[in-house]
Structures are given as C-alpha cells and as structure tokens.
Design an enzyme around this catalytic site. Structure first.
Site, mmCIF file in Angstrom:
data_model
loop_
_atom_site.group_PDB
_atom_site.id
_atom_site.type_symbol
_atom_site.label_atom_id
_atom_site.label_comp_id
_atom_site.label_asym_id
_atom_site.label_seq_id
_atom_site.Cartn_x
_atom_site.Cartn_y
_atom_site.Cartn_z
ATOM 1 N N GLU A 13 0.851 -1.310 -0.085
ATOM 2 C CA GLU A 13 -0.383 -0.110 0.070
ATOM 3 C C GLU A 13 0.845 1.033 0.230
ATOM 4 O OE1 GLU A 13 -3.811 0.130 0.873
ATOM 5 O OE2 GLU A 13 -3.386 2.161 -0.169
ATOM 6 N N HIS A 73 0.602 -9.443 -2.221
ATOM 7 C CA HIS A 73 -1.019 -9.024 -2.332
ATOM 8 C C HIS A 73 -1.292 -9.313 -3.753
ATOM 9 C CE1 HIS A 73 -3.887 -5.881 -2.724
ATOM 10 N NE2 HIS A 73 -4.449 -6.188 -1.315
ATOM 11 N N ARG A 132 -5.377 -15.435 2.889
ATOM 12 C CA ARG A 132 -6.275 -14.610 3.362
ATOM 13 C C ARG A 132 -7.168 -14.092 2.169
ATOM 14 N NH1 ARG A 132 -5.956 -8.308 2.762
ATOM 15 N NH2 ARG A 132 -6.474 -9.037 0.904
ATOM 16 N N SER A 134 -9.988 -10.936 0.940
ATOM 17 C CA SER A 134 -10.519 -9.734 1.197
ATOM 18 C C SER A 134 -11.516 -9.550 0.032
ATOM 19 C CB SER A 134 -9.842 -8.817 1.607
ATOM 20 O OG SER A 134 -9.299 -7.888 0.587
ATOM 21 N N HIS A 193 -8.593 -2.982 7.357
ATOM 22 C CA HIS A 193 -7.611 -2.163 6.475
ATOM 23 C C HIS A 193 -8.516 -0.789 6.282
ATOM 24 C CE1 HIS A 193 -4.969 -1.710 2.803
ATOM 25 N NE2 HIS A 193 -6.093 -0.845 2.687
ATOM 26 N N HIS A 289 2.330 25.217 30.169
ATOM 27 C CA HIS A 289 2.706 23.670 29.929
ATOM 28 C C HIS A 289 4.184 23.639 30.399
ATOM 29 C CE1 HIS A 289 -0.195 22.429 26.677
ATOM 30 N NE2 HIS A 289 -0.900 23.537 27.259
HETATM 31 C C1 HCA Z 1 -5.853 -1.716 -3.312
HETATM 32 C C2 HCA Z 1 -6.961 -1.905 -2.677
HETATM 33 C C3 HCA Z 1 -6.974 -2.092 -1.039
HETATM 34 C C4 HCA Z 1 -7.023 -3.716 -0.659
HETATM 35 C C5 HCA Z 1 -7.005 -3.890 0.578
HETATM 36 C C6 HCA Z 1 -7.132 -5.517 0.958
HETATM 37 C C7 HCA Z 1 -8.035 -1.437 -0.429
HETATM 38 O O1 HCA Z 1 -5.053 -0.762 -3.329
HETATM 39 O O2 HCA Z 1 -5.626 -2.551 -4.342
HETATM 40 O O3 HCA Z 1 -6.321 -6.523 0.312
HETATM 41 O O4 HCA Z 1 -7.842 -5.946 1.732
HETATM 42 O O5 HCA Z 1 -7.816 -0.434 0.209
HETATM 43 O O6 HCA Z 1 -9.059 -1.969 -0.647
HETATM 44 O O7 HCA Z 1 -5.633 -1.526 -0.682
HETATM 45 CU CU CU Z 2 -5.859 0.096 0.546
#
Ligand code: HCA
Ligand code: CU
Length: 340
Positions: A13, A73, A132, A134, A193, A289
């Site tokens: 990210e 990722h 995982r 998402s 996230h 302070h």
């Molecule tokens: C991205 C999207 C992501 C993925 C988050 C996750 C988001 O930048 O590809 O893998 O759960 O904010 O949805 O960062």
């Molecule tokens: Cu993200």
C-alpha cells in the site's frame, strides 16, 4: 479485545503513495526496520510483475529464519498465486471484488468468479501457504456477494478474512456495527484495512478491534493511496495506551527512526499529527505547559514518555507564549528526565 497482530503494508500500500518509489536498497532498509519493530506480517506487491518478483525473492532471503512472515498481495488469479509460490512467500493476501461491474468486465458471472476463487484457495492450500481473502470496498459493494465470498473462504479454512474500507469513508460507529455483524457470522480471524480520507483510519482500527477484529493493516507514516491508511506508530501507541501488554512483543523504540527514514526517502516531513515528528510530537511551548512540566514532571502534558517510541522532547522557550522559563530550567529538567 482479541488483537492478534499487525500486517504492515508499507511495501505494498505504501508504495502506492504518490511520493513513494522505493529503490531496491530502500525496500531492504524498510524491511529491516519492520523486522526490528517486529511486525507479524510484511505485505509486498504482486510478484506477477518480474521486477517485483526479483525484489520479493531478495526480501525472502533477507528474512531468513525470522518470525516475520511475507505476504504477497494478489488478485483472485491463478497466475498470481503460481508466481507467489515461486518466490516462496509465506502467504497470499488475495483481494477479491464484489463489484458487479468489475466482475462483468472480466467476462465472468459472480458464480464463475466464486468458482475461480474456490480453485485458487484450494491451490494455495495444496501448497500449504497461508491464505487471506478480502473483498474490496466492504462499505459500498453488495453485501450479499461479499458474504458469499467470505462464506466460501471461511468454509475452506483460510487464515484470515479481509475487511477493507477502500474509500476511507466509514465512520467509527459504522465500523463497529459492520465488524460486529461479520464477527457474529464467522469464526475465521478478521483483518481490517482502513483508508484515511475522512481522517478516521486510526479510530476505525480501534473500533474494529473492539468489535472483534484480530489483525490490522498499517504502513509507516500511514502512507498509501490518496491520504493513506492507519499509521503503524499511531496504532501501536493506541494499543500501548489501552494496555501495554498488547504491544510488549514489539520494539516501539524503533518507530521514530523508521518513520523518519521513510519520510526522508519520500522527501517529505513526518506528518505533524504523528508523535514520531521530532519537531512537534513532544514539543512544549506555552508557559503554563512548560511550568507544569518543570515543576511537576512531564506526565502533566505528555500521553507517553518520548523514550517509549524512541522520540525526543522539544522545549521551546523565549517565544511570545512561553512565559519565564529559562535555558537553565530546561537543562535541569532534561538532566532529571532525559526522554523518560
Ligand atoms: C488496493 C486496494 C486495497 C486492498 C485492501 C485489501 C483497499 O489498493 O489494491 O487487500 O484488503 O484499500 O481496498 O488496498
Ligand atoms: Cu488500501
């Protein structure tokens, strides 16, 4: 609170931040800082791109036998999994979509998309890598399809289900409600996230943990797409304030050096809302302070001693608002307390 750990995404990210373009040595340095802090997982970008794969192999090498695990990722895509396996990552963070338009653009029906997901999870499981799953944009996309994705993932015993607020628009109480609902439906660990568009990335992470989430995604300085995500230092300081036992396995003292390093390579200042900012994080300027600090001790105006995160104080005297504090007062104070 059933907090289990941190998944740091500075190298995934964070790399999506407008000012970030880390060179190889910088990737390695960030990785070393994250290992020194002791985050549980380090997320990297998709190795389906060969330059990324080369870098991921170097990180896997650097990691050696340490406890920290590396996650790639990736998309709900067989090729991404095969490439990740080749790089010998410890786990896959698969990002799915429940957006009908995006699924249709892949020329798939939602049922095809789920079938692919099933095959992909089975492939990962066959190779014994953590998985995982998402679903992007949890707070806006059709909840029924998101639940189908989670149900499938849960039934195949993935390690974590991921809940991202992709647009950074969820409010802390909405987060609490949504995570509580998902918590009540699934036994699988929940990873959250939060983007920071409305400024709630930290509060939302804490609300989610209260509602039963287990894992939080962070990045150094909070860098990421647009306004970024939950900053690692802020999350850890919050947890430390809630209960120091929650952070006892992390080395918080490295946080200030790590975030200042990332700021330097992004050619920016550490944001002023972070306690790792050496100018203002522990600055004291007003006479009231300064007097209280000097007469009664730093706890009067500091939420934690700077030493906890490897930061330092900045006592500012001789300003219009500073009252009568002298250089000698400051020296006596510093001799007594240092950064503790
Ligand atoms: C991205 C999207 C992501 C993925 C988050 C996750 C988001 O930048 O590809 O893998 O759960 O904010 O949805 O960062
Ligand atoms: Cu993200």
């Amino acid at each position: 609170m059933n907090f289990k750990g941190i998944i740091d995404s500075t190298l995934r990210e964070g790399l999506q931040f407008s000012r970030a373009s880390f060179r190889l040595e910088e990737h390695l340095e960030i990785f070393s800082y994250l290992m020194a802090i002791g985050v549980d997982y380090i997320e990297v970008s998709n190795p389906v791109k060969e330059e990324v794969a080369e870098m991921v192999r170097k990180l896997v090498n650097l990691k050696g036998n340490s406890q920290t695990k590396i996650l790639s990722h990736i998309r709900n895509n067989r090729k991404d999994i095969e490439k990740s396996l080749e790089c010998q990552v410890d786990g896959l963070n698969i990002l799915c979509t429940a957006d009908p338009e995006r699924i249709a653009a892949l020329n798939l029906t939602p049922q095809d998309y789920l079938k692919n997901l099933e095959n992909n999870i089975l492939l990962a499981k066959k190779h014994k890598v953590e998985t995982r799953v998402s679903a992007e944009d949890l707070f806006h996309q059709p909840f029924e399809l998101i639940l189908e994705i989670y149900e499938l993932a849960g039934s195949l015993n993935v390690e974590r289900i991921g809940l991202p607020d992709t647009l950074g628009t969820a409010l802390p109480w909405e987060v609490y409600e949504k995570i509580s609902e998902i918590r009540s439906r699934f036994k699988t660990d929940l990873e959250v996230h939060f983007h920071n568009d409305l400024g709630h990335s930290i509060s939302n992470a804490i609300s989610a943990l209260r509602a039963g989430a287990n894992w939080v995604d962070t990045s150094l300085l909070g860098i990421g797409e647009r306004t970024g995500i939950t900053p690692l230092s802020s999350l850890l300081v919050n947890l430390y304030k809630i209960n120091p036992a929650l952070t006892s396995r992390y080395n918080l003292k490295v946080l200030t050096a790590a975030e200042n390093y990332v700021a330097r390579i992004c050619q920016m200042e550490v944001p002023m809302n972070l306690m790792t900012n050496l100018d203002n994080g522990f600055a004291h300027k007003a006479g009231i302070h300064l007097n209280a600090l000097i007469n009664f001790g730093p706890q009067k105006y500091e939420p934690i001693p700077p030493a906890v995160i490897g930061a330092r104080r900045n006592l500012i005297i001789k300003s219009l608002v500073s009252g009568k504090t002298t250089e000698e007062d400051v020296m006596t104070f510093m001799e007594k307390y240092g950064q503790d």
